[in-house]
Design an enzyme around this catalytic site. Structure first.
Site, PDB file in Angstrom:
ATOM      1  N   PRO A  88      46.442 -11.461 -68.060  1.00 50.51           N
ATOM      2  CA  PRO A  88      46.267 -11.801 -69.474  1.00 50.51           C
ATOM      3  C   PRO A  88      44.792 -11.974 -69.814  1.00 50.51           C
ATOM      4  O   PRO A  88      44.086 -12.703 -69.110  1.00 50.51           O
ATOM      5  CB  PRO A  88      47.021 -13.129 -69.625  1.00 50.51           C
ATOM      6  N   GLY A  92      41.098 -17.269 -69.032  1.00 47.41           N
ATOM      7  CA  GLY A  92      40.528 -17.956 -67.873  1.00 47.41           C
ATOM      8  C   GLY A  92      41.096 -17.433 -66.573  1.00 47.41           C
ATOM      9  O   GLY A  92      40.969 -18.082 -65.535  1.00 47.41           O
ATOM     10  N   GLY A  94      40.250 -14.427 -65.269  1.00 44.91           N
ATOM     11  CA  GLY A  94      39.338 -13.476 -64.628  1.00 44.91           C
ATOM     12  C   GLY A  94      39.658 -12.019 -64.909  1.00 44.91           C
ATOM     13  O   GLY A  94      39.390 -11.162 -64.058  1.00 44.91           O
ATOM     14  N   SER A  95      40.167 -11.717 -66.108  1.00 47.45           N
ATOM     15  CA  SER A  95      40.520 -10.308 -66.398  1.00 47.45           C
ATOM     16  C   SER A  95      39.276  -9.414 -66.415  1.00 47.45           C
ATOM     17  O   SER A  95      39.334  -8.271 -65.944  1.00 47.45           O
ATOM     18  CB  SER A  95      41.287 -10.194 -67.717  1.00 47.45           C
ATOM     19  N   SER A  96      38.144  -9.927 -66.921  1.00 44.45           N
ATOM     20  CA  SER A  96      36.923  -9.107 -66.968  1.00 44.45           C
ATOM     21  C   SER A  96      36.439  -8.781 -65.561  1.00 44.45           C
ATOM     22  O   SER A  96      36.086  -7.637 -65.255  1.00 44.45           O
ATOM     23  CB  SER A  96      35.790  -9.829 -67.695  1.00 44.45           C
ATOM     24  N   ALA A  97      36.435  -9.800 -64.702  1.00 45.53           N
ATOM     25  CA  ALA A  97      35.978  -9.581 -63.325  1.00 45.53           C
ATOM     26  C   ALA A  97      36.927  -8.621 -62.604  1.00 45.53           C
ATOM     27  O   ALA A  97      36.486  -7.721 -61.875  1.00 45.53           O
ATOM     28  CB  ALA A  97      35.904 -10.908 -62.581  1.00 45.53           C
ATOM     29  N   ALA A  98      38.234  -8.791 -62.806  1.00 47.57           N
ATOM     30  CA  ALA A  98      39.206  -7.907 -62.145  1.00 47.57           C
ATOM     31  C   ALA A  98      39.032  -6.470 -62.637  1.00 47.57           C
ATOM     32  O   ALA A  98      39.138  -5.515 -61.852  1.00 47.57           O
ATOM     33  CB  ALA A  98      40.629  -8.400 -62.403  1.00 47.57           C
ATOM     34  N   ASP A 135      34.523 -15.494 -60.195  1.00 49.80           N
ATOM     35  CA  ASP A 135      35.662 -14.663 -60.610  1.00 49.80           C
ATOM     36  C   ASP A 135      35.731 -13.368 -59.794  1.00 49.80           C
ATOM     37  O   ASP A 135      36.767 -13.080 -59.184  1.00 49.80           O
ATOM     38  CB  ASP A 135      35.579 -14.330 -62.108  1.00 49.80           C
TER      39      ASP A 135
HETATM   40  O1  PMV Z   1      35.752 -17.357 -67.557  1.00 50.82           O
HETATM   41  P1  PMV Z   1      36.488 -18.481 -66.925  1.00 50.82           P
HETATM   42  O2  PMV Z   1      37.323 -19.263 -67.857  1.00 50.82           O
HETATM   43  O3  PMV Z   1      37.210 -18.092 -65.668  1.00 50.82           O
HETATM   44  O4  PMV Z   1      35.370 -19.543 -66.406  1.00 50.82           O
HETATM   45  C1  PMV Z   1      34.454 -19.201 -65.414  1.00 50.82           C
HETATM   46  C2  PMV Z   1      34.007 -20.402 -64.672  1.00 50.82           C
HETATM   47  C3  PMV Z   1      32.716 -21.064 -65.147  1.00 50.82           C
HETATM   48  O5  PMV Z   1      32.334 -21.946 -64.091  1.00 50.82           O
HETATM   49  C4  PMV Z   1      32.950 -21.877 -66.411  1.00 50.82           C
HETATM   50  C5  PMV Z   1      31.617 -20.041 -65.409  1.00 50.82           C
HETATM   51  C6  PMV Z   1      31.097 -19.344 -64.172  1.00 50.82           C
HETATM   52  O6  PMV Z   1      30.460 -18.294 -64.333  1.00 50.82           O
HETATM   53  O7  PMV Z   1      31.300 -19.835 -63.050  1.00 50.82           O
END
Ligand code: PMV
Length: 308
Positions: A88, A92, A94-98, A135
């Site tokens: 989703p 939070g 991690g969809s962008s990183a994935a 992430d």
């Molecule tokens: O994008 P999120 O919601 O997974 O948050 C990332 C975690 C933070 O510690 C807030 C930012 C980071 O880059 O570590």
């Protein structure tokens, strides 16, 4: 020619925000994945969303096209890309990183985990400004990890001492990671000692959580989560719906529960349970409040090795 790459989303168990300032953090991979398919083409991008996600979600999910452009570089215009976004977006998880990791995997380079992580952090910065890298690390290692970024990044897969059942859910509306990280930075400049010691405590909670996970002491994990939740709430990061959902999860039998990820007005939460029965009870109690969640389970790993 067709090439595919896949990578899981993640949930942060400990250390969000503090990890940006060098504290330890713990992240868990999700069973939900992003899949990227590359074909020879002309720069067309087709994003398939998870069930119940909306088109605004897709737009706000850091414009997948920008991430793809950064990941694919000059090759972008000569490829058609299909993205199956099983994670989703804007929650939070991690969809962008994935998406970044899945795209780099489809390209087939770089191969080593540390190099892939460095590339994925660069790609993810399109979405997040200056991400810590937790992430993409969770997504690349695909196992529970302890993550720390000081002068260098250290990623260590965690051997879990007893099976752990983690309820993952979202409540309220996620307002985006970058503005929330910026706000914490401003508070830190105004009150460096106060925020610094709170960050240290979040890091200590992460290390207590690591110890609890390794030894199978899930009560310790739960206690550390409650302390972390209190501090994150003090930072103004816990939205009303998330706070209510955390209380509901604990009342339904979770050993500990807390917000997860950037937080702010809303977003992800996690609850740790010792049994699948307790975890299902927590999911039902959340559902009764209109909060959708599911259970992720993590089995014991036979070995533990330092990765970087
Ligand atoms: O994008 P999120 O919601 O997974 O948050 C990332 C975690 C933070 O510690 C807030 C930012 C980071 O880059 O570590």
């Amino acid at each position: 020619m067709k090439r595919t790459g896949e990578a899981p989303g993640k949930v942060i168990l400990f250390g969000e925000h503090a990890v940006v300032y060098g504290a330890a953090a713990v992240a868990l991979p999700l069973s939900k994945h992003v899949k990227v398919t590359l074909r020879d083409g002309s720069g067309q991008v087709d994003v398939r969303l998870p069930r119940r996600a909306t088109i605004p979600d897709a737009h706000r999910a850091a414009a997948p096209v920008e991430l793809l452009r950064r990941a694919l570089g000059a090759a972008f215009d000569a490829l058609d890309v299909r993205v199956d976004l099983g994670v989703p977006p804007m929650a939070g998880f991690g969809s962008s990183a994935a998406l970044a990791v899945a795209t780099l995997r489809a390209l087939g380079t770089p191969k080593s985990k540390p190099k892939l992580l460095a590339r994925a952090i660069d790609v993810e910065s399109v979405a997040h400004g200056r991400p810590s890298g937790i992430d993409p690390a969770a997504s690349i290692w695909g196992a529970p990890i302890r993550f720390q970024r000081t002068d260098r990044i250290r990623v260590k897969p965690l051997r879990i001492g007893a099976p752990v059942y983690v309820v993952v859910a979202t409540a309220g509306v996620h307002g985006g990671t970058a503005p929330v990280v910026a706000r914490i930075g401003e508070t830190r400049r105004a009150a460096p000692q106060l925020i610094g010691s709170a960050m240290d405590t979040l890091g200590a909670a992460a290390d207590a959580g690591v110890k609890g996970l390794r030894t199978g002491d899930l009560e310790l994990v739960g206690r550390a989560m409650k302390i972390a939740q209190g501090i994150l709430d003090g930072f103004g990061l816990v939205g009303l719906e998330v706070r209510a959902a955390v209380q509901t999860a604990e009342a339904a039998g979770a050993l500990g529960a807390k917000m997860s990820g950037a937080g702010g007005t809303g977003g992800a939460l996690v609850a740790v349970c010792a049994t699948p029965t307790a975890a299902r009870r927590v999911v039902r109690a959340l559902k009764d409040r209109g909060v959708d969640g599911w259970v992720e389970s993590y089995a014991a790993l036979p070995t533990e090795r330092s990765a970087r």
